[in-house]
Design a protein around this motif. Structure first.
Motif, mmCIF file in Angstrom:
data_model
loop_
_atom_site.group_PDB
_atom_site.id
_atom_site.type_symbol
_atom_site.label_atom_id
_atom_site.label_comp_id
_atom_site.label_asym_id
_atom_site.label_seq_id
_atom_site.Cartn_x
_atom_site.Cartn_y
_atom_site.Cartn_z
ATOM 1 N N ASP A 3 138.514 91.613 105.738
ATOM 2 C CA ASP A 3 137.684 91.206 104.771
ATOM 3 C C ASP A 3 136.644 89.948 104.933
ATOM 4 O O ASP A 3 136.053 89.477 103.979
ATOM 5 C CB ASP A 3 138.526 90.891 103.568
ATOM 6 N N ALA A 4 136.296 89.508 106.285
ATOM 7 C CA ALA A 4 135.430 88.461 106.498
ATOM 8 C C ALA A 4 134.132 88.848 105.893
ATOM 9 O O ALA A 4 133.499 90.023 106.039
ATOM 10 C CB ALA A 4 135.511 88.324 108.001
ATOM 11 N N PRO A 5 133.413 87.886 105.450
ATOM 12 C CA PRO A 5 132.065 87.992 105.034
ATOM 13 C C PRO A 5 131.255 88.166 106.125
ATOM 14 O O PRO A 5 131.313 87.687 107.161
ATOM 15 C CB PRO A 5 131.470 86.658 104.343
ATOM 16 N N ASP A 6 130.098 88.793 106.145
ATOM 17 C CA ASP A 6 129.202 89.134 106.925
ATOM 18 C C ASP A 6 128.245 87.872 107.307
ATOM 19 O O ASP A 6 127.096 88.059 106.825
ATOM 20 C CB ASP A 6 128.167 90.560 106.818
ATOM 21 N N THR A 7 128.529 86.929 107.885
ATOM 22 C CA THR A 7 127.783 85.531 107.985
ATOM 23 C C THR A 7 128.433 84.804 109.130
ATOM 24 O O THR A 7 129.680 85.082 109.369
ATOM 25 C CB THR A 7 127.874 84.831 106.676
ATOM 26 N N PRO A 8 127.872 83.845 109.848
ATOM 27 C CA PRO A 8 128.363 83.078 110.860
ATOM 28 C C PRO A 8 129.056 82.082 110.374
ATOM 29 O O PRO A 8 130.031 81.204 110.647
ATOM 30 C CB PRO A 8 127.262 82.575 111.707
ATOM 31 N N THR A 9 129.025 81.766 108.683
ATOM 32 C CA THR A 9 129.820 80.716 108.178
ATOM 33 C C THR A 9 131.044 81.099 108.219
ATOM 34 O O THR A 9 131.496 82.078 107.346
ATOM 35 C CB THR A 9 129.047 80.434 106.852
ATOM 36 N N ASP A 10 132.003 80.106 108.594
ATOM 37 C CA ASP A 10 133.634 80.505 108.566
ATOM 38 C C ASP A 10 134.391 79.879 107.182
ATOM 39 O O ASP A 10 134.158 78.574 107.091
ATOM 40 C CB ASP A 10 134.128 80.002 109.889
ATOM 41 N N PRO A 11 134.905 80.917 106.367
ATOM 42 C CA PRO A 11 135.512 80.416 105.215
ATOM 43 C C PRO A 11 136.706 79.379 105.566
ATOM 44 O O PRO A 11 136.836 78.412 104.997
ATOM 45 C CB PRO A 11 136.004 81.645 104.741
ATOM 46 N N ALA A 12 137.563 79.650 106.714
ATOM 47 C CA ALA A 12 138.601 78.729 106.948
ATOM 48 C C ALA A 12 137.990 77.184 107.442
ATOM 49 O O ALA A 12 138.307 76.282 106.965
ATOM 50 C CB ALA A 12 139.236 79.195 108.124
ATOM 51 N N ILE A 13 136.977 77.041 108.207
ATOM 52 C CA ILE A 13 136.444 75.793 108.511
ATOM 53 C C ILE A 13 135.795 75.097 107.301
ATOM 54 O O ILE A 13 135.843 74.022 107.193
ATOM 55 C CB ILE A 13 135.451 76.236 109.620
ATOM 56 N N ALA A 14 135.056 75.814 106.601
ATOM 57 C CA ALA A 14 134.407 75.448 105.487
ATOM 58 C C ALA A 14 135.255 74.548 104.619
ATOM 59 O O ALA A 14 135.174 73.548 103.864
ATOM 60 C CB ALA A 14 133.319 76.367 104.767
ATOM 61 N N ALA A 15 136.561 75.429 104.267
ATOM 62 C CA ALA A 15 137.586 74.858 103.509
ATOM 63 C C ALA A 15 138.272 73.877 104.036
ATOM 64 O O ALA A 15 138.723 72.860 103.477
ATOM 65 C CB ALA A 15 138.474 76.208 103.135
ATOM 66 N N ALA A 16 138.447 73.669 105.510
ATOM 67 C CA ALA A 16 139.161 72.924 106.080
ATOM 68 C C ALA A 16 138.326 71.545 106.008
ATOM 69 O O ALA A 16 138.905 70.339 105.798
ATOM 70 C CB ALA A 16 139.356 72.927 107.599
ATOM 71 N N ALA A 17 136.848 71.621 106.032
ATOM 72 C CA ALA A 17 136.033 70.140 106.002
ATOM 73 C C ALA A 17 136.185 69.879 104.472
ATOM 74 O O ALA A 17 136.350 68.680 104.446
ATOM 75 C CB ALA A 17 134.621 70.814 106.329
#
Length: 265
Positions: free
Chosen positions: A244-258
């Motif tokens: 179910d990953a969004p179609d974008t290079p932006t990674d939800p896990a990395i964004a949330a971790a930051a």
């Protein structure tokens, strides 16, 4: 301490990831692989509209907004120590002024730009031309606009020049500076960033950007005393995608971790 997180994105899906992760704002651009270029006006408008709808649905942090990068061209490879990357012709400056005005009129809450002389100092006349176009557009739409100087400062030949640039940008009415402290990674430029923070006298935000990873944020902030961090949070090449990953290079896990790392400070 409240550390703000800015994520560089290049599409609406990336904006949605950043918003839902709890980022404070996005820097919108295209061609992130080359450091980013000015996004099309239609994309700015779409992202600004989507940010508003996410706020209305309480799926974004209060005051989450979109800042547009204004950069008319980009070379290949590293620009550190190469001020020519940010030396613009009068025609390019006029184009960026038009892009800045159009981005603000399309709903961008801020613009991110910069220009240098061949010697690696701020090109203040060029910067003022782009600034004035953005301010006039904001006035015509009865809004304010945040002015950020981008990493052109990291192409300057010396740390003293970046400190001088902070003082000049304060006088030019800027609100924020994005810099790695002249290093490939902001963590390695933390000492220079600390000098810039000191020179800002609390009147201008220094945002640390350049190779920032969530695991670096605590050390980076403690050493540099910046109040903002910037990263692209892009998925590693070849990394497996969730169904179910969004179609974008932006990674939800990395964004949330930051956001989590910043929020823990």
């Amino acid at each position: 301490m409240s550390i703000r997180v800015e994520i560089a994105v290049q599409d609406v899906a990336g904006l949605e990831v950043a918003a839902r992760a709890g980022a404070h704002r996005v820097e919108l651009c295209v061609d992130l692989d080359r450091g980013g270029l000015t996004p099309p006006v239609a994309l700015v408008e779409e992202c600004a509209r989507r940010a508003t709808s996410l706020l209305d649905a309480q799926q974004a942090r209060p005051h989450f907004d979109v800042h547009a990068l204004i950069r008319s061209r980009a070379g290949d490879g590293d620009f550190l120590g190469r001020p020519a990357e940010f030396v613009y012709t009068p025609e390019e400056i006029a184009l960026m002024a038009e892009q800045a005005a159009a981005s603000v009129q399309a709903g961008a809450a801020g613009i991110v730009f910069g220009a240098l002389t061949p010697e690696g100092r701020l090109d203040l006349p060029a910067i003022e031309q782009v600034r004035d176009a953005a301010l006039e557009a904001a006035q015509s739409t009865l809004r304010s606009v945040t002015l950020t100087a981008h990493r052109a400062l990291d192409a300057m030949p010396a740390a003293d020049h970046r400190v001088e640039a902070v003082e000049q940008l304060l006088g030019a009415g800027f609100h924020r500076i994005l810099s790695s402290g002249g290093a490939a990674r902001a963590l390695d430029g933390a000492d220079d960033l600390a000098r810039m923070v000191e020179a800002s006298e609390g009147l201008l935000d220094v945002c640390a950007g350049g190779g920032v990873r969530p695991a670096d944020i605590a050390d980076l902030v403690h050493r540099s005393h910046v109040g903002d961090v910037h990263l692209s949070a892009r998925r590693r090449p070849g990394a497996p995608l969730e169904p179910d990953a969004p179609d974008t290079p932006t990674d939800p896990a990395i964004a949330a971790a930051a956001v989590d790392a910043a929020g823990a400070l």
